[in-house]
Structures are given as structure tokens and as C-alpha cells.
Design a protein around this motif. Structure first.
Motif, short mmCIF file in Angstrom:
data_model
loop_
_atom_site.label_atom_id
_atom_site.label_comp_id
_atom_site.label_asym_id
_atom_site.label_seq_id
_atom_site.Cartn_x
_atom_site.Cartn_y
_atom_site.Cartn_z
N MET A 1 0.85 -1.20 0.00
CA MET A 1 0.00 0.00 0.00
C MET A 1 0.88 1.23 0.00
SD MET A 1 -2.88 1.21 2.74
CE MET A 1 -1.66 1.40 4.01
N LYS A 2 0.59 2.09 -0.95
CA LYS A 2 1.38 3.30 -1.06
C LYS A 2 0.64 4.43 -0.34
CE LYS A 2 3.75 6.26 -4.31
NZ LYS A 2 4.07 6.52 -5.74
N LEU A 3 1.35 5.01 0.61
CA LEU A 3 0.74 6.08 1.39
C LEU A 3 1.04 7.44 0.76
CD1 LEU A 3 1.53 4.82 4.99
CD2 LEU A 3 -0.60 4.58 3.71
N ASP A 4 0.15 8.39 1.06
CA ASP A 4 0.32 9.75 0.59
C ASP A 4 1.47 10.42 1.33
OD1 ASP A 4 -0.69 12.84 0.98
OD2 ASP A 4 -1.08 12.01 -1.03
N LEU A 27 6.42 1.39 7.28
CA LEU A 27 5.72 2.11 6.23
C LEU A 27 6.50 3.33 5.78
CD1 LEU A 27 2.02 1.92 7.52
CD2 LEU A 27 3.02 0.67 5.58
N VAL A 28 7.07 4.07 6.76
CA VAL A 28 7.84 5.27 6.42
C VAL A 28 9.07 4.89 5.61
CG1 VAL A 28 9.24 7.13 7.39
CG2 VAL A 28 7.01 6.59 8.41
N GLU A 29 9.78 3.86 6.02
CA GLU A 29 10.99 3.45 5.31
C GLU A 29 10.67 2.98 3.90
OE1 GLU A 29 12.63 0.56 7.93
OE2 GLU A 29 13.42 2.07 9.33
N GLN A 30 9.54 2.29 3.75
CA GLN A 30 9.13 1.84 2.42
C GLN A 30 8.84 3.03 1.52
OE1 GLN A 30 5.65 -0.67 2.45
NE2 GLN A 30 5.66 -0.97 0.24
N HIS A 31 8.18 4.07 2.10
CA HIS A 31 7.87 5.26 1.31
C HIS A 31 9.15 6.06 0.98
CE1 HIS A 31 5.40 8.66 -0.08
NE2 HIS A 31 6.33 9.42 0.53
#
Length: 211
Positions: A1-4, A27-31
């Protein structure tokens, strides 16, 4: 899931401070791996913030205190120097003296008996004239030498000799009849034994040395 990006940037402060949960951190590291703008935002957050020194309300007073301290040091140094100069002047005045002539010294002698001993006394009666003993006095000495001097400030000289415990200077000296007493004056040297004058050597004869 790609966060804004807005969501990630809300999480970045917690991530930077290591306060985010493991799931949020993942999630932050993935983004961040895909978003250069958010990476730049994180780098900006991690830079050390320069701390500006707060202006102290008493900063002007500190400058005034330093100035006053410097002035106090200068005043104290000047006071010490003044005291040292004053002491130097006092000691110079106390030691100020000049040789006097035999006529100015007004020398006279007499004999007396004291504690069963026969003594010869030599006295000077000139104004402010004193006899200064050379090398100290001792009954064991065969020769005793004194100088007839006039002290510019006799009271001050007497006070200093008493204070320092130095050699006593007086208007008279008593010796035994067997001792030869030499009296040095500005113009001549006189020799006395048994209360009588034995010889006089004038300065013009080239034998007398000023003390």
C-alpha cells in the motif's frame, strides 16, 4: 500500500525521534525508498539545530562590573606603590646624615666609675650630632671607632633604629681605660685613651678617610 506524502510527513517527526511504532517505521521506510522529497524532508529534520545564546538581561551590568574590577585593580596597585614609596622615603629620611667637623661636634671627655669599673666617657654636644659606632661595640675590642654625624631628621632616625633593632646611635660612648677610642670627624680624626686625647690626624695630612 502506497501512502500519501502528507501522511508520511506527519509520521516523520516520530520516525526521526525513534518514537514511531515498528509498523509505522516500516511504512515510512518503504515510502522513503521511493520518495526523494520525503527523504529530503527527513534529512532536514535530522540536521542539528543551531542554538542561539539568549541575551542575558544583566549583560550590560557584566560589562560595567568588568570595567569597575579593572579600575579597582589599578587603584589597588597605585595604593600599594604609594605606600612603598612612602616607606622608602621614610627610611631615606631616617638615614639622611652628613659628617660634621670636630668643632661642630663639640667633643668633651670625662672619667667615671660605674659598678666598680673605671670608664672613660666621650660626649658630643653639637646640635643634632650623634656618634655612630663602626662595627658594633664590644668590651673585648682593643680599638673602638665612632663617627661624628649629624642626622637631618634625628627623631625619625632614632625611631627607625628602635623599630628595626639596629645599632643604637647616641650622643655619648663609654669605653674602658684600656681601649683606644677613635673619633672620625669631617675634618680630622681624634684618638683617645684613658679619657685623654692622644693624637689628631687632619684630613689634609692624607691619612683620614671619610666613613
Amino acid at each position: 500500500m502506497k501512502l500519501d506524502c502528507d501522511v508520511i510527513r506527519d509520521l516523520l517527526p516520530l520516525y526521526a525521534e525513534k518514537l514511531a511504532s515498528p509498523a509505522s517505521s516500516a511504512l515510512v521506510e518503504q515510502h522513503l525508498a521511493e520518495c526523494e522529497a520525503c527523504r529530503a524532508q527527513l534529512e532536514q529534520m535530522e540536521k542539528p539545530v543551531p542554538v542561539q545564546p539568549e541575551l542575558q538581561p544583566d549583560a550590560p551590568l557584566l560589562g560595567i562590573r568588568k570595567t569597575l574590577q579593572k579600575k579597582s585593580i589599578r587603584i589597588a596597585a597605585a595604593a600599594v606603590l604609594t605606600v612603598l614609596c612612602a616607606f622608602g622615603l621614610v627610611f631615606w629620611m631616617g638615614g639622611a646624615k652628613t659628617p660634621v667637623t670636630a668643632e661642630q661636634a663639640q667633643i668633651w671627655t670625662y672619667n667615671k666609675k660605674e659598678d666598680g669599673a673605671n670608664l672613660c666617657v666621650l660626649e658630643v654636644q653639637g646640635k643634632n650630632v650623634r656618634l655612630e659606632t663602626e662595627g658594633g661595640f664590644s668590651w673585648g675590642k682593643e680599638y673602638i671607632t665612632v663617627r661624628a654625624m649629624r642626622y637631618t631628621f634625628p627623631g625619625l632616625h632614632a625611631a627607625l633604629t628602635k623599630l628595626t633593632g639596629s645599632e643604637i646611635v647616641s650622643t655619648e660612648i663609654a669605653v674602658s681605660r684600656t681601649q683606644l677610642l677613635t673619633v672620625q670627624c669631617a675634618d680630622e680624626t681624634r684618638y683617645y685613651r684613658d679619657g685623654q686625647q692622644e693624637d689628631v690626624v687632619t684630613q689634609e695630612q692624607g691619612v683620614f678617610e671619610k666613613g
